[in-house]
Design a protein around this motif. Structure first.
Motif, PDB file in Angstrom:
ATOM      1  N   MET A   1       0.816  -1.013   0.013  1.00 12.57           N
ATOM      2  CA  MET A   1       0.061   0.091   0.017  1.00 12.57           C
ATOM      3  C   MET A   1       0.974   1.342  -0.006  1.00 12.57           C
ATOM      4  SD  MET A   1      -2.499  -1.661  -0.120  1.00 12.57           S
ATOM      5  CE  MET A   1      -3.959  -0.383  -0.267  1.00 12.57           C
ATOM      6  N   GLY A   2       1.965   1.085   0.823  1.00 10.02           N
ATOM      7  CA  GLY A   2       2.762   2.250   0.774  1.00 10.02           C
ATOM      8  C   GLY A   2       3.463   2.765  -0.629  1.00 10.02           C
ATOM      9  N   GLN A   3       3.577   1.605  -1.604  1.00 11.45           N
ATOM     10  CA  GLN A   3       3.955   1.952  -2.955  1.00 11.45           C
ATOM     11  C   GLN A   3       2.727   2.946  -3.616  1.00 11.45           C
ATOM     12  OE1 GLN A   3       4.284  -1.779  -5.051  1.00 11.45           O
ATOM     13  NE2 GLN A   3       5.658  -2.657  -3.226  1.00 11.45           N
ATOM     14  N   GLY A   4       1.591   2.304  -3.368  1.00  9.38           N
ATOM     15  CA  GLY A   4       0.654   2.989  -4.176  1.00  9.38           C
ATOM     16  C   GLY A   4       0.434   4.462  -3.599  1.00  9.38           C
ATOM     17  N   TRP A   5       0.752   4.694  -2.503  1.00  8.88           N
ATOM     18  CA  TRP A   5       0.653   6.025  -1.916  1.00  8.88           C
ATOM     19  C   TRP A   5       1.808   6.745  -2.686  1.00  8.88           C
ATOM     20  CZ3 TRP A   5      -3.155   8.504   0.338  1.00  8.88           C
ATOM     21  CH2 TRP A   5      -4.007   7.846   1.400  1.00  8.88           C
ATOM     22  N   GLY A   6       2.763   6.318  -2.683  1.00 14.52           N
ATOM     23  CA  GLY A   6       4.010   6.826  -3.249  1.00 14.52           C
ATOM     24  C   GLY A   6       3.965   7.314  -4.704  1.00 14.52           C
ATOM     25  N   THR A   7       3.289   6.436  -5.486  1.00 13.96           N
ATOM     26  CA  THR A   7       2.954   6.801  -6.897  1.00 13.96           C
ATOM     27  C   THR A   7       2.031   7.925  -6.765  1.00 13.96           C
ATOM     28  OG1 THR A   7       3.107   4.462  -7.725  1.00 13.96           O
ATOM     29  CG2 THR A   7       1.586   5.963  -8.990  1.00 13.96           C
ATOM     30  N   LEU A   8       0.697   7.997  -6.049  1.00 15.92           N
ATOM     31  CA  LEU A   8      -0.175   9.108  -6.112  1.00 15.92           C
ATOM     32  C   LEU A   8       0.521  10.404  -5.536  1.00 15.92           C
ATOM     33  CD1 LEU A   8      -2.997   8.594  -6.920  1.00 15.92           C
ATOM     34  CD2 LEU A   8      -3.515   8.301  -4.326  1.00 15.92           C
ATOM     35  N   PHE A   9       1.540  10.391  -4.436  1.00 15.58           N
ATOM     36  CA  PHE A   9       1.984  11.520  -4.202  1.00 15.58           C
ATOM     37  C   PHE A   9       2.894  12.522  -5.318  1.00 15.58           C
ATOM     38  CE2 PHE A   9       0.357  10.335   0.376  1.00 15.58           C
ATOM     39  CZ  PHE A   9      -0.154  11.631   0.404  1.00 15.58           C
ATOM     40  N   ALA A  10       3.731  11.228  -5.952  1.00 17.58           N
ATOM     41  CA  ALA A  10       4.823  11.772  -6.703  1.00 17.58           C
ATOM     42  C   ALA A  10       4.101  12.291  -7.836  1.00 17.58           C
ATOM     43  CB  ALA A  10       5.695  10.478  -7.006  1.00 17.58           C
ATOM     44  N   ALA A  31      10.528   0.273  -8.127  1.00 17.23           N
ATOM     45  CA  ALA A  31      10.549  -0.367  -9.556  1.00 17.23           C
ATOM     46  C   ALA A  31       9.062  -0.342  -9.843  1.00 17.23           C
ATOM     47  CB  ALA A  31      11.127  -1.594  -9.477  1.00 17.23           C
ATOM     48  N   ARG A  32       8.290  -0.581  -8.959  1.00 21.74           N
ATOM     49  CA  ARG A  32       6.773  -0.901  -9.025  1.00 21.74           C
ATOM     50  C   ARG A  32       6.216   0.759  -9.240  1.00 21.74           C
ATOM     51  NH1 ARG A  32       3.734  -5.942  -7.986  1.00 21.74           N
ATOM     52  NH2 ARG A  32       2.084  -4.480  -7.585  1.00 21.74           N
ATOM     53  N   ILE A  33       6.588   1.372  -8.334  1.00 19.71           N
ATOM     54  CA  ILE A  33       6.334   2.902  -8.713  1.00 19.71           C
ATOM     55  C   ILE A  33       6.395   3.549  -9.954  1.00 19.71           C
ATOM     56  CG2 ILE A  33       6.710   5.210  -7.795  1.00 19.71           C
ATOM     57  CD1 ILE A  33       6.778   3.979  -5.201  1.00 19.71           C
ATOM     58  N   ASN A  34       7.852   3.159 -10.435  1.00 23.57           N
ATOM     59  CA  ASN A  34       8.067   3.603 -11.752  1.00 23.57           C
ATOM     60  C   ASN A  34       6.911   2.965 -12.804  1.00 23.57           C
ATOM     61  OD1 ASN A  34       9.735   5.301 -10.758  1.00 23.57           O
ATOM     62  ND2 ASN A  34      11.724   3.574 -11.177  1.00 23.57           N
ATOM     63  N   LEU A  35       6.645   1.651 -12.683  1.00 26.75           N
ATOM     64  CA  LEU A  35       5.820   1.081 -13.590  1.00 26.75           C
ATOM     65  C   LEU A  35       4.397   1.770 -13.433  1.00 26.75           C
ATOM     66  CD1 LEU A  35       6.730  -2.713 -13.258  1.00 26.75           C
ATOM     67  CD2 LEU A  35       7.143  -1.135 -15.234  1.00 26.75           C
ATOM     68  N   GLN A  36       4.044   1.846 -12.267  1.00 28.80           N
ATOM     69  CA  GLN A  36       2.699   2.415 -12.016  1.00 28.80           C
ATOM     70  C   GLN A  36       2.553   4.065 -12.632  1.00 28.80           C
ATOM     71  OE1 GLN A  36       2.529   2.255  -7.560  1.00 28.80           O
ATOM     72  NE2 GLN A  36       1.948   0.024  -7.851  1.00 28.80           N
TER      73      GLN A  36
END
Ligand SMILES: NC(=O)c1ccc[n+]([C@@H]2O[C@H](COP(=O)([O-])OP(=O)(O)OC[C@H]3O[C@@H](n4cnc5c(N)ncnc54)[C@H](O)[C@@H]3O)[C@@H](O)[C@H]2O)c1
Length: 301
Positions: A1-10, A31-36
């Motif tokens: 879930m932390g990754q998903g938040w990271g994607t959204l904030f960035a 790596a997953r955030i970059n893909l998202q």
């Protein structure tokens, strides 16, 4: 879930620090955030992917990660002990008025925030839905010591990053949407356990039936429109009465029976989509369809 938040904030312009005790998890998360980010930008739900990716940094210590943060979201595993320990650390290292939000799926903030002894008033649950970067809902659940200012600031920030916040007015485990989800899930498991239907048909029953209507309106307005000119009151006082017999025969257990777990695992493995696609392909299948639905929903916000 932390990754998903990271994607959204960035993607929404915020310098974002990911903190984890495990360095390998951090590398995987980036790596997953970059893909998202690429996925969302390609889908027209964000822009400037390179700039967004450059806003992500990582830290393995709380002090390094939160010392100058203007907002913190905790997403460690679901346990009072784990969250209390992390809240104690966040409270020690974050600036005094920085809100400390928790992704918890159903724990009570009142039982967590006492560990943040310096400033318990800045602690609040902000429960997202998976995938965080696509599902707009976030449930804000203040604890007994949470200030109105914390709820107000968290609400505003959530709106700024494209979320649809709702506020739980009385603190209850599971908040709103997970309680609704749990009620449906118990019955879904029970129908398969009792042999009434396959797991695949239960899923079809939801996603090609009421799920489509719920995406647009939710249960209250949906039933209101089912009652003709008499609306919700007609449905509840007349048609709704016949549901008593259904309700009497529905599942009431609170611990999932082993047989239901076994049949759920078997039922999912027998689904056509599961046989045809890998886990990652299933995630893409879900996300591509969610994007289409989201575009419709966002046009009515
Ligand atoms: N998975 C879901 O669908 C979902 C949906 C909504 C909310 N949530 C909630 O989000 C939270 C996280 O769930 P998840 O599925 O992402 O869990 P997860 O187990 O995938 O991730 C938890 C992370 O926390 C890290 N961690 C543990 N202790 C830590 C510490 N002391 N400091 C820093 N990092 C630490 C772990 O290394 C791990 O990377 C839970 O509260 C869960 O209930 C989950």
């Amino acid at each position: 879930m932390g990754q998903g938040w990271g994607t959204l904030f960035a993607l929404n312009g915020y310098e974002t620090v990911l903190i984890d005790v495990d360095k390998k998890r951090l590398e995987e998360a980036v790596a997953r955030i970059n893909l998202q980010i690429d996925f969302l930008v390609n889908a027209g739900l964000g822009k400037d992917s390179e700039k967004a990716k450059n806003r992500i940094t990582t830290a393995t210590s709380m002090a390094e990660g939160v010392h100058d943060a203007s907002f913190v979201v905790e997403s460690v595993y679901e346990s009072y002990d784990a969250k209390r320990a992390v809240y104690k650390e966040m409270d020690e290292h974050a600036p005094a008025d920085t809100p400390l939000a928790s992704s918890s799926s159903g724990l009570l903030m009142s039982r967590i925030q006492t560990a943040a002894a310096r400033h318990p008033e800045r602690c609040i649950v902000a429960h997202p839905w998976n995938p965080v970067y696509l599902i707009p809902l976030v449930e804000l659940c203040p604890g007994q010591l949470t200030s109105e200012e914390t709820t107000r600031r968290t609400y505003k920030l959530m709106e700024e990053i494209g979320k649809v916040p709702i506020v739980v007015r009385k603190e209850v485990p599971g908040f709103i949407a997970n309680r609704l989800s749990a009620a449906l899930w118990r019955e879904a498991l029970d129908l398969v356990d009792k042999g009434v239907a396959s797991a695949e048909d239960v899923d079809k029953a939801v996603s090609f039936g009421p799920g489509l209507r719920w995406a647009i309106m939710g249960p209250y307005l949906t039933y209101h429109l089912g009652g003709g000119s008499g609306g919700i009151e007609y449905i509840m006082r007349h048609i709704g009465v016949s549901k008593a017999e259904w309700l009497e025969t529905m599942a009431k257990w609170t611990r999932t029976p082993d047989s239901a777990v076994e049949k759920a695992v078997r039922g999912v493995s027998e689904m056509r989509l599961v046989k045809e696609k890998t886990y990652e392909e299933l995630e893409t299948y879900r996300d591509e369809r969610l994007v289409q639905l989201l575009k419709i929903m966002k046009s009515s916000l």
